[in-house]
Design an enzyme around this catalytic site. Structure first.
Site, mmCIF file in Angstrom:
data_model
loop_
_atom_site.group_PDB
_atom_site.id
_atom_site.type_symbol
_atom_site.label_atom_id
_atom_site.label_comp_id
_atom_site.label_asym_id
_atom_site.label_seq_id
_atom_site.Cartn_x
_atom_site.Cartn_y
_atom_site.Cartn_z
ATOM 1 N N ASP A 63 -4.279 13.395 80.406
ATOM 2 C CA ASP A 63 -2.995 13.528 81.079
ATOM 3 C C ASP A 63 -3.067 12.776 82.413
ATOM 4 O O ASP A 63 -3.881 13.101 83.275
ATOM 5 C CB ASP A 63 -2.726 15.017 81.304
ATOM 6 C CG ASP A 63 -1.386 15.244 81.945
ATOM 7 O OD1 ASP A 63 -0.387 14.976 81.274
ATOM 8 O OD2 ASP A 63 -1.350 15.653 83.108
ATOM 9 N N THR A 96 3.473 9.828 83.306
ATOM 10 C CA THR A 96 2.690 9.498 84.496
ATOM 11 C C THR A 96 1.810 8.272 84.263
ATOM 12 O O THR A 96 1.750 7.383 85.101
ATOM 13 C CB THR A 96 1.797 10.680 84.912
ATOM 14 O OG1 THR A 96 1.120 11.156 83.760
ATOM 15 C CG2 THR A 96 2.624 11.794 85.483
ATOM 16 N N THR A 97 1.137 8.259 83.105
ATOM 17 C CA THR A 97 0.270 7.119 82.811
ATOM 18 C C THR A 97 1.115 5.852 82.738
ATOM 19 O O THR A 97 0.754 4.819 83.323
ATOM 20 C CB THR A 97 -0.455 7.326 81.474
ATOM 21 O OG1 THR A 97 -1.011 8.638 81.467
ATOM 22 C CG2 THR A 97 -1.564 6.319 81.283
ATOM 23 N N ASP A 390 4.123 19.853 79.978
ATOM 24 C CA ASP A 390 4.832 18.598 79.697
ATOM 25 C C ASP A 390 6.010 18.847 78.764
ATOM 26 O O ASP A 390 7.117 18.367 78.986
ATOM 27 C CB ASP A 390 3.897 17.568 79.033
ATOM 28 C CG ASP A 390 2.907 16.985 80.023
ATOM 29 O OD1 ASP A 390 2.790 17.544 81.131
ATOM 30 O OD2 ASP A 390 2.253 15.980 79.696
HETATM 31 P P1 ADP Z 1 2.256 9.250 79.712
HETATM 32 O O1 ADP Z 1 1.419 9.905 80.762
HETATM 33 O O2 ADP Z 1 2.848 7.967 80.201
HETATM 34 O O3 ADP Z 1 3.252 10.144 79.087
HETATM 35 P P2 ADP Z 1 0.940 9.301 77.166
HETATM 36 O O4 ADP Z 1 -0.514 9.177 76.935
HETATM 37 O O5 ADP Z 1 1.581 10.606 76.944
HETATM 38 O O6 ADP Z 1 1.217 8.782 78.626
HETATM 39 O O7 ADP Z 1 1.648 8.205 76.266
HETATM 40 C C1 ADP Z 1 3.018 8.011 76.280
HETATM 41 C C2 ADP Z 1 3.400 6.859 75.390
HETATM 42 O O8 ADP Z 1 2.998 7.099 74.052
HETATM 43 C C3 ADP Z 1 4.898 6.681 75.379
HETATM 44 O O9 ADP Z 1 5.215 5.311 75.478
HETATM 45 C C4 ADP Z 1 5.291 7.244 74.022
HETATM 46 O O10 ADP Z 1 6.479 6.672 73.527
HETATM 47 C C5 ADP Z 1 4.108 6.894 73.196
HETATM 48 N N1 ADP Z 1 3.969 7.725 71.991
HETATM 49 C C6 ADP Z 1 3.957 9.052 71.909
HETATM 50 N N2 ADP Z 1 3.824 9.457 70.616
HETATM 51 C C7 ADP Z 1 3.750 8.344 69.884
HETATM 52 C C8 ADP Z 1 3.595 8.072 68.494
HETATM 53 N N3 ADP Z 1 3.496 9.047 67.617
HETATM 54 N N4 ADP Z 1 3.539 6.780 68.113
HETATM 55 C C9 ADP Z 1 3.641 5.806 69.013
HETATM 56 N N5 ADP Z 1 3.775 5.987 70.322
HETATM 57 C C10 ADP Z 1 3.843 7.226 70.753
HETATM 58 MG MG MG Z 2 2.954 11.806 77.891
#
Ligand code: ADP
Ligand code: MG
Length: 553
Positions: A63, A96-97, A390
């Site tokens: 996270d 956030t990432t 989240d």
């Molecule tokens: P953040 O801290 O930015 O939320 P995450 O590690 O949660 O980082 O990743 C978020 C990204 O992953 C977003 O761009 C989201 O659309 C993408 N994402 C989430 N689930 C899936 C999935 N099943 N397939 C492809 N992309 C996904």
């Molecule tokens: Mg996320």
């Protein structure tokens, strides 16, 4: 004309100073370093980071906000990047990432332009135009019909990649139900304050024993075994002081010379405590929650009256109970009257795992729910808590705004396409900056692909072709390792997650770009600092001013 003059010392001795290209390059490098560190955690196939703090405590998470909080960053611009993550977490709870990775990429792209002698201000202007356009595109293509199924998918997308795989469906259901029950209408607008959801964690059981409780749960048992375990039609008194004899602040000594007086003294104490219990009874309460202690004797009197009492309730819990039951928290028992009491259908003590907890169910205001998280290890419980945090936030944001977009890099690819269309219409060097902005946004689908072990160049090309031919929802399905329609795959996110990430990344990137001087005062000798140089410089200026002011006189 200044040659031969002694240089005027404006800054205090020991002040470090970096200026021009050096300052810019170092700032950009620091920001990029942070972004690169957390890039590998992005998306469902992102890896975790193990963070060990100075005491040796370990946190394992992917996270962004959690990682950023734990990282002990020293460089000033790196700190600005960390701030983006914090802001994003507070405002929207997710993304956030992404925000940090986009900021890093915006700076990386800017570096290329700087090398081509594009002025930082021009880059900043182009970036701002691009960011505004991005928000417009988001507004335009957002999906506005949001049903419970979409909300659940929003929750699931926010939880993918967290270590709660297998139960995301189960947790998403809980998140949606919890948030929906606390939505308030204010001035015709939907408002969600997820802090109204009380999250309790209890070790033991499995994650699927986690439950949504329509009421308030506090991690406290009744104070006396002879009190009832269940009170129906509960009238609740909330007291933020204790039900005990106040200890004096200073050491006081009472000298009793006559042995018979000892008994009188003790009787007096007993009488005081009994009066307390009587006052509660008289007000009509059958449940009393105290923020401080409850004396043994007071417990006895309360038990005799059949009153359910709890002690040492947390202040934050007291406030939630007050809100849920309509009770008024009072300090002095003399003030307690019937109208201060809160109401709930039932207050009962239940055993969860090894502990006994107090459940306040069927509250006067039903907009109060609790989630009881269960799990086999502390790490699991903590990770479930973070995932739920989240999920609750994004569901709340989606309900408030009534706007969601398709994830998996699809939305970023679509915005990039629109920006590339916009760029030539702007012209000039800003055009270059807008194109760079488009390239920077593609870092999201590119990284999702990279982290899923896909070929990132092929993936990006496929995405560009698809979006050019009007497939707005085409993105990276990181779980399947393929590209495809992300709407069909139910990867949905609140629009605000994206708009906020892009806006704050742009803001920080442009701020960093415009810095051409880093002046750091020496840490050890704190007083004086930059101001120390002030009077000297001012003196010089004053002299000049004086001369300039002469003629009119
Ligand atoms: P953040 O801290 O930015 O939320 P995450 O590690 O949660 O980082 O990743 C978020 C990204 O992953 C977003 O761009 C989201 O659309 C993408 N994402 C989430 N689930 C899936 C999935 N099943 N397939 C492809 N992309 C996904
Ligand atoms: Mg996320």
């Amino acid at each position: 004309m200044l040659s031969g003059q002694i240089p005027i010392l404006v800054l205090k001795e020991g002040t470090a100073r970096e200026s021009g290209k050096d300052a810019q390059r170092n700032n950009i490098e620091a920001a990029k370093a942070i972004a690169d560190t957390i890039k590998t955690t992005l998306g469902p196939k992102g890896m975790d980071k193990m963070l060990v703090d100075s005491l040796g405590d370990i946190t394992i998470s992917n996270d962004g906000a959690t990682i950023m909080k734990q990282m002990d960053v020293d460089h000033p611009t790196a700190k600005m990047i960390v701030e983006i993550a914090k802001g994003q977490d507070q405002e929207v709870g997710d993304g956030t990432t992404s925000a940090v990775v986009i900021a890093g990429e915006l700076l990386k792209q800017a570096e290329v332009l700087l090398e081509q002698s594009v002025h930082p201000t021009v880059i900043a202007n182009g970036y701002k135009l691009a960011s505004t356009k991005a928000t417009e595109v988001l507004d335009k293509i957002a999906l506005k019909n949001i049903d419970d199924v979409s909300l659940k998918n929003v929750a699931k997308t926010a939880m993918t990649g967290k270590n709660v795989g297998g139960v995301t469906d189960f947790l998403a259901d809980i998140a949606v139900k919890a948030v929906k029950s606390i939505v308030e209408e204010r001035d015709g607008k939907k408002v969600v304050d997820v802090d109204n959801i009380l999250v309790q964690k209890k070790f033991g059981g499995g994650i699927t024993d986690t439950e949504l409780i329509e009421g308030v749960v506090i991690d406290k048992e009744k104070v006396h075994p002879r009190m009832p375990s269940e009170v129906t039609g509960a009238k609740i008194a909330l007291i933020d002081s204790g039900l005990e004899i106040k200890k004096t602040e200073i050491d006081a000594k009472i000298q009793i010379t006559d042995p018979s007086k000892i008994q009188a003294f003790l009787d007096q104490e007993e009488e005081t405590l009994k009066t307390m219990a009587d006052k509660i009874k008289k007000a009509g309460a059958n449940v009393v929650l105290s923020q401080k202690g409850v004396d043994d004797l007071a417990q006895h009197f309360l038990a005799k009256e059949g009153i359910y009492a709890v002690r040492r309730v947390k202040k934050s819990d007291m406030e939630k109970i007050a809100k849920a039951t309509g009770a008024r928290i009072i300090t002095n028992l003399d003030d307690l009257s019937q109208k201060d009491l809160g109401f709930a259908n039932k207050v009962e003590e239940r055993k969860i795992g090894d502990d006994r907890l107090t459940f306040i169910m069927g509250c006067k205001f039903p907009k109060s729910v609790s989630i009881m998280i269960r799990g086999g290890t502390q790490h699991t419980i903590d990770e479930v808590e973070r995932a739920l945090h989240d999920a609750l936030k994004v569901v709340g944001v989606a309900i408030e705004d009534g706007a969601i977009v398709v994830g998996g890099g699809a939305i970023e690819a679509e915005i990039a396409l629109e920006l590339r269309k916009l760029a030539p219409t702007v012209g000039g060097r800003e055009q270059l900056a807008i194109e760079s902005f488009a390239n920077a946004l593609e870092v999201i689908p590119r990284t999702l692909a990279e982290n899923a072990g896909m070929d990132s160049i092929d993936t990006l090309l496929a995405l560009r072709v698809a979006h050019q031919s009007g497939k707005k929802n085409f993105g990276v399905d990181a779980l399947d390792g393929a590209t495809g329609d992300m709407l069909a795959k139910n990867v949905l996110e609140p629009t605000r997650v994206k708009s906020h990430a892009i806006e704050s990344a742009t803001e920080v990137a442009t701020m960093i770009l415009r810095i051409d001087d880093v002046i750091s005062s020496k840490k050890s000798k704190s007083e004086g600092g930059p101001q120390g140089g002030g009077p000297e410089g001012m003196g010089g200026m004053g002299g000049m001013g004086g001369m300039g002011g002469m003629p009119p006189m």
